[in-house]
Design an enzyme around this catalytic site. Structure first.
Site, mmCIF file in Angstrom:
data_model
loop_
_atom_site.group_PDB
_atom_site.id
_atom_site.type_symbol
_atom_site.label_atom_id
_atom_site.label_comp_id
_atom_site.label_asym_id
_atom_site.label_seq_id
_atom_site.Cartn_x
_atom_site.Cartn_y
_atom_site.Cartn_z
ATOM 1 N N CYS A 1 0.748 -1.173 0.082
ATOM 2 C CA CYS A 1 -0.162 0.227 -0.004
ATOM 3 C C CYS A 1 0.937 1.553 -0.209
ATOM 4 O O CYS A 1 1.997 1.265 0.707
ATOM 5 C CB CYS A 1 -0.780 -0.083 1.205
ATOM 6 S SG CYS A 1 -2.111 1.481 1.341
ATOM 7 N N HIS B 1 -9.090 -3.749 -2.362
ATOM 8 C CA HIS B 1 -7.986 -2.943 -1.693
ATOM 9 C C HIS B 1 -8.520 -1.670 -1.597
ATOM 10 O O HIS B 1 -8.467 -1.041 -0.414
ATOM 11 C CB HIS B 1 -6.689 -3.435 -2.142
ATOM 12 C CG HIS B 1 -5.654 -2.546 -1.514
ATOM 13 N ND1 HIS B 1 -4.587 -3.224 -0.566
ATOM 14 C CD2 HIS B 1 -5.477 -1.240 -1.128
ATOM 15 C CE1 HIS B 1 -3.810 -2.124 -0.267
ATOM 16 N NE2 HIS B 1 -4.358 -1.237 -0.670
ATOM 17 N N GLU B 2 -8.618 -0.984 -2.727
ATOM 18 C CA GLU B 2 -9.123 0.560 -2.721
ATOM 19 C C GLU B 2 -10.217 0.725 -2.311
ATOM 20 O O GLU B 2 -10.394 1.707 -1.625
ATOM 21 C CB GLU B 2 -8.860 0.895 -4.272
ATOM 22 C CG GLU B 2 -7.471 0.836 -5.029
ATOM 23 C CD GLU B 2 -6.134 1.386 -4.064
ATOM 24 O OE1 GLU B 2 -6.547 2.450 -3.361
ATOM 25 O OE2 GLU B 2 -5.147 0.797 -4.054
ATOM 26 N N HIS C 1 -9.973 1.237 1.355
ATOM 27 C CA HIS C 1 -9.689 2.550 1.633
ATOM 28 C C HIS C 1 -11.026 3.596 1.770
ATOM 29 O O HIS C 1 -11.009 4.405 2.825
ATOM 30 C CB HIS C 1 -8.821 3.084 0.826
ATOM 31 C CG HIS C 1 -7.357 2.655 0.829
ATOM 32 N ND1 HIS C 1 -6.456 2.900 2.153
ATOM 33 C CD2 HIS C 1 -6.300 1.892 0.168
ATOM 34 C CE1 HIS C 1 -5.446 2.499 1.995
ATOM 35 N NE2 HIS C 1 -5.402 2.202 0.825
#
Length: 176
Positions: free
Chosen positions: A94, A136-137, A140
């Site tokens: 990351c 993953h994004e 966030h």
């Protein structure tokens, strides 16, 4: 297109839940361009707006390889429609947790509905690396980091390491 500074763990903004993008206008277009430039410069494959301190539900991705033509995706207000039961394990990193990598298990496939940079509603079905990067994004945007999938001991170790780095950096800056 200026590059934007990256937000690094343990900055609490990374734990904020991002708000929807209300209007896709020239400011959002410029933000997308800045995010792509920042991501490419940092040699990442994905970047969420929150990682540059902007709590909007927006991310950019490009999983093309260095020897391939760039294939950037701008994803605004993503909504996961489904996740597969089948799972994959990828070694993730990351840009907000530099130089740290760990294996994370996630669904192998998913479908996401989103708006593209022109505001058009779009869906994408993805698998393998692209599916992992999307998850993953999107994490966030929900205040979640890939280290949250690790054991508490490993996660705490990573956070301590980055708190120590931040403290050392602040001490050095105070001396200068």
């Amino acid at each position: 297109m200026p590059m934007r500074p990256l937000v690094i763990v343990p900055d609490p903004i990374l734990r904020e839940i991002s708000k929807p993008v209300e209007y896709i206008d020239s400011a959002v277009q410029k933000l997308a361009d800045d995010m792509l430039e920042t991501m490419y410069h940092a040699q990442g494959v994905g970047l969420a707006a929150i990682q540059i301190g902007i709590p909007l539900r927006m991310l950019v991705l490009d999983v093309s390889r260095n020897d391939e033509q760039k294939n950037p995706l701008v994803i605004i207000n993503p909504e996961v429609l489904w996740l597969s039961d089948e799972r994959n394990i990828y070694k993730e990193g990351c840009l907000s947790i530099p130089e740290y990598f760990a294996e994370v298990e996630r669904p192998k496939r998913l479908c996401v509905r989103y708006q593209n940079r022109e505001g058009k509603q779009t869906e994408i079905e993805a698998d393998d690396l692209l599916a992992t990067c999307l998850q993953h994004e999107i994490d966030h945007l929900n205040g979640r980091l890939f280290i949250d999938y690790l054991s508490k001991i490993k996660r705490d170790m990573v956070i301590r390491k980055f708190k120590k780095r931040a403290k050392e950096k602040n001490t050095q800056e105070a001396v200068l």
